[in-house]
Design an enzyme around this catalytic site. Structure first.
Site, PDB file in Angstrom:
ATOM      1  N   GLY A   1     -79.610 -65.956-118.586  1.00 43.08           N
ATOM      2  CA  GLY A   1     -79.326 -66.936-117.365  1.00 43.08           C
ATOM      3  C   GLY A   1     -78.928 -68.397-117.949  1.00 43.08           C
ATOM      4  O   GLY A   1     -78.377 -69.370-117.311  1.00 43.08           O
ATOM      5  N   MET A   2     -79.049 -68.780-119.258  1.00 47.86           N
ATOM      6  CA  MET A   2     -78.674 -69.947-119.806  1.00 47.86           C
ATOM      7  C   MET A   2     -77.398 -69.762-121.092  1.00 47.86           C
ATOM      8  O   MET A   2     -76.824 -70.698-120.957  1.00 47.86           O
ATOM      9  CB  MET A   2     -79.904 -70.505-120.338  1.00 47.86           C
ATOM     10  CG  MET A   2     -79.282 -72.159-121.058  1.00 47.86           C
ATOM     11  SD  MET A   2     -80.858 -72.617-121.750  1.00 47.86           S
ATOM     12  CE  MET A   2     -81.924 -73.073-120.232  1.00 47.86           C
TER      13      MET A   2
ATOM     14  N   ASN B   1     -74.690 -67.040-123.172  1.00 48.02           N
ATOM     15  CA  ASN B   1     -74.186 -65.523-123.483  1.00 48.02           C
ATOM     16  C   ASN B   1     -74.085 -65.336-125.038  1.00 48.02           C
ATOM     17  O   ASN B   1     -73.981 -66.350-125.840  1.00 48.02           O
ATOM     18  CB  ASN B   1     -72.743 -65.276-122.961  1.00 48.02           C
ATOM     19  CG  ASN B   1     -72.610 -65.718-121.500  1.00 48.02           C
ATOM     20  OD1 ASN B   1     -73.590 -65.366-120.717  1.00 48.02           O
ATOM     21  ND2 ASN B   1     -71.550 -66.298-121.185  1.00 48.02           N
ATOM     22  N   VAL B   2     -74.127 -64.053-125.560  1.00 46.28           N
ATOM     23  CA  VAL B   2     -74.436 -63.665-126.866  1.00 46.28           C
ATOM     24  C   VAL B   2     -73.215 -62.645-127.224  1.00 46.28           C
ATOM     25  O   VAL B   2     -72.997 -61.804-126.507  1.00 46.28           O
ATOM     26  CB  VAL B   2     -75.665 -62.989-127.130  1.00 46.28           C
ATOM     27  CG1 VAL B   2     -75.902 -62.854-128.583  1.00 46.28           C
ATOM     28  CG2 VAL B   2     -76.931 -63.896-126.737  1.00 46.28           C
TER      29      VAL B   2
ATOM     30  N   ASP C   1     -92.091 -67.984-124.155  1.00 46.14           N
ATOM     31  CA  ASP C   1     -91.472 -67.024-123.293  1.00 46.14           C
ATOM     32  C   ASP C   1     -91.537 -65.932-124.264  1.00 46.14           C
ATOM     33  O   ASP C   1     -90.449 -65.184-124.472  1.00 46.14           O
ATOM     34  CB  ASP C   1     -89.819 -67.394-123.209  1.00 46.14           C
ATOM     35  CG  ASP C   1     -89.187 -66.601-122.277  1.00 46.14           C
ATOM     36  OD1 ASP C   1     -89.876 -66.181-121.342  1.00 46.14           O
ATOM     37  OD2 ASP C   1     -87.799 -66.391-122.281  1.00 46.14           O
TER      38      ASP C   1
END
Length: 662
Positions: free
Chosen positions: A21-22, A24-25, A134
């Site tokens: 959501g925040m 990209n890897v 989280d």
């Protein structure tokens, strides 16, 4: 981001690993250190949001403070063309969510091993006052060696369907959300403990405890519904193991474990037979929630005044006939109200007084009980817990906590130190050093590496360990030394020139070298070395072969000396797998034995101008069929001979060796 793009002039992008959501890897290769890394790149649509950038940068700052084998390391933080990125350790494997799906049901001991690694990582974070917020299986990676590593510290993805948000606060994925976070309160260390309890629940059952059509419906269940019993799902689960889930996921934070370390200690013995009859865990606040609420003095007085006013009003407005008819009812009402008032006042005056909970931490159990009794408090159950700070049989903490306002005669639960937390040493011989050291370090043990040459054990494999298998140690005070194979031993070849044949053979045997001899007329003393190959100072490994030329003495001046013919003979020596010379060695200092490969020990005897059968010409070990070359120096018209001996038996021989016979 396209493949082969070089980020920061250093990290070549290889492929995409996933999208969040925040961020990209991507998988990338560090061109300077020649290693694979993972790169987390903030999404382009969020790069202009200062709050998102701050949260993203916070992850890098948070993770750089944490050094633990169970936490993904952050190597670099940077920005390029407005793009924020983090460079992290690349963990080859899968996340815990996928691991559960592929391997469920997971053995209980493996569940405990995984959770122990996760708890170790979270404990380090909490010691640095970092709350993950989280924790969920998707943020826990399992590498190919079974080592768990937590990622995403300091950042919470809050844009998916299964997440909740509030102003200036990022809440974790809703399936693992603590009740206080669901209510909008700030996350604490005990919020992480709640999430860890949900993860343990999922490891044992393969699913999350609460499901729903919307994130809000799931969040409501977290602070309204009890956690389903894991033993109803699987009756074989010990009650002690279920109790870890129940205490970690208690609705009230004060009923949960005091710390991650306390949870890890309880989990470590959850499968112990000594806890087989343990009762089901019931939170202290479960009883308090059901207590009857009693009106205070002012409320009672207000009720009486209101009743009196209502009575007078009724007397003024009622007809005389009706008043006489119900006079007995009014008297009865007045009597009941009076009794209620008297009872309420009696309760108010006789209620327990409030006192301040004394601090008894660090005291012995007897001293603590005396201090509590002096304050009209009732010492309750005693729970043993390991502690590295508090001496054995001294109080660690109490419930209620010190300085809290409590009623007299309140039962006080005492947590008493059982001494330092001890761990059991396993058998690490035969494992890779990387794996063995990671397991020990995850338990808080200091590991020391000691290299040792070995021709039988693979490089990097543990050969010995200083602590015996099954030994219980204090990880804070014990260093475990692992002896690791460095492969075959290397040595520097000595200068053999001038040495006699006997001296050279003794040196070769001592250094595990094979040696072959050649002969040559020279002015040097007969039988001494005049040259060698390789040269002195060369670096060799055990088992290498060296060639030495010995002097035959001065060459005769007359021509009457018989002519000597030099030639070589090749011989194939067969390997015998059943030979008694096959060896097996064991190391008495290690907790396990190590077997060497099967080998044959071979002696070669030569008869020619320079040798006879009375001494060994050459000795060697073979592990397969081997061809050797034997040099001969034989007078013209005569013959030489050789014998190959294994285990004292001649397996090959030829007593009529000439230049033309081979």
């Amino acid at each position: 981001m396209r493949p082969n793009y070089v980020l920061g002039g250093r990290y070549r992008i290889t492929q995409s690993l996933g999208e969040g959501g925040m961020a990209n890897v991507y998988l990338a290769h560090d061109l300077i250190l020649d290693r694979d890394v993972s790169v987390k790149l903030l999404r382009l649509d969020l790069r202009d949001d200062p709050h998102t950038i701050k949260r993203f940068q916070r992850e890098g700052l948070a993770a750089t403070e944490l050094v633990n084998p169970n936490i993904v390391s952050v190597y670099d933080v940077g920005e390029e063309n407005g793009m924020q990125y983090l460079v992290m350790e690349y963990v080859k494997g899968m996340d815990l969510k996928a691991y559960i799906q592929q391997h469920f049901p997971i053995p209980y001991q493996e569940v405990i091993n995984i959770m122990s690694q996760v708890l170790s990582a979270v404990q380090v974070a909490h010691e640095h006052n970092i709350i993950h917020r989280d924790l969920k299986p998707q943020n826990i990676l399992i590498d190919e060696n079974g080592v768990a590593k937590i990622t995403d510290f300091g950042i919470a993805v809050a844009m998916s369907e299964n997440s909740l948000t509030q102003t200036n606060t990022v809440l974790g994925s809703v399936h693992y959300l603590s009740p206080e976070q669901a209510r909008g309160d700030m996350a604490t260390k005990k919020s992480d403990i709640y999430s860890l309890g949900i993860i343990l629940y999922e490891l044992l059952t393969g699913t999350v405890p609460f499901k729903g059509e919307t994130a809000v419906s799931i969040a409501i269940k977290h602070f309204q519904s009890e956690i389903p019993s894991v033993r109803e799902f699987d009756p074989r689960i010990p009650q002690a193991l279920e109790n870890v889930v129940l205490q970690a996921t208690s609705k009230h934070p004060e009923d949960r474990y005091e710390s991650v370390e306390a949870m890890a200690t309880d989990l470590e013995t959850a499968l112990s037979p000594r806890r087989a009859s343990e009762p089901k865990f019931v939170p202290d606040n479960a009883v308090e929630e059901g207590e009857t609420k009693v009106l205070d003095k002012q409320a009672l007085q207000s009720t009486l005044n209101q009743a009196t006013t209502d009575q007078k009003s009724t007397e003024k407005t009622s007809k005389p006939k009706r008043r006489r008819k119900h006079r007995w009812l009014r008297w009865l009402t007045a009597i009941l109200i009076a009794l209620l008032l008297v009872g309420g006042l009696a309760f108010w005056l006789g209620r327990p007084k409030t006192v301040s909970m004394p601090d008894v931490s660090g005291l012995t159990l007897t001293q603590a009980e005396q201090k509590l009794t002096a304050q009209n408090l009732d010492p309750g159950t005693v729970t043993k817990r390991s502690s590295n700070q508090i001496k054995k049989n001294h109080v660690i903490a109490t419930n209620p906590k010190a300085l809290a306002k409590v009623k007299q005669n309140t039962k006080v639960k005492l947590y008493v130190s059982s001494g330092p937390k001890l761990i059991t040493i396993g058998n690490y011989v035969g494992q890779s050093y990387t794996r063995a050291a990671a397991v020990l370090k995850a338990k808080g043990v200091t590991v020391k590496r000691q290299n040792q040459s070995s021709s039988e054990v693979a490089i990097g494999t543990v050969m010995q360990q200083s602590a015996t298998v099954g030994q219980r140690i204090n990880p804070k005070k014990t260093t475990v030394t692992l002896t690791v194979s460095a492969g075959q031993r290397e040595l520097t070849l000595a200068d053999l020139v001038g040495k006699t044949k006997t001296q050279i053979q003794s040196y070769a045997s001592r250094e595990s070298l094979n040696v072959s001899f050649n002969y040559k007329y020279a002015d040097n003393k007969k039988g001494t070395a005049i040259s060698q190959s390789p040269a002195a100072g060369s670096i060799l490994t055990e088992g290498s072969t060296i060639s030495v030329t010995l002097s035959r003495g001065k060459k005769p001046a007359t021509d009457t000396t018989p002519k000597v013919e030099d030639f070589n003979v090749s011989v194939n020596i067969p390997f015998d797998a059943t030979s008694s010379s096959s060896t097996s060695s064991s190391d008495d200092t290690s907790s396990a034995s190590t077997s060497s490969s099967d080998v044959n020990t071979i002696q070669i005897y030569v008869r020619d101008q320079d040798h006879d059968y009375s001494t060994v010409y050459k000795q060697l070990t073979i592990a397969q069929d081997t061809q050797v070359t034997i040099p001969f120096a034989v007078e013209s018209g005569k013959s030489g001979g050789y014998k190959i001996v294994r285990d004292g038996k001649v397996i090959l021989s030829d007593n009529n060796v000439t230049k033309n016979s081979h």
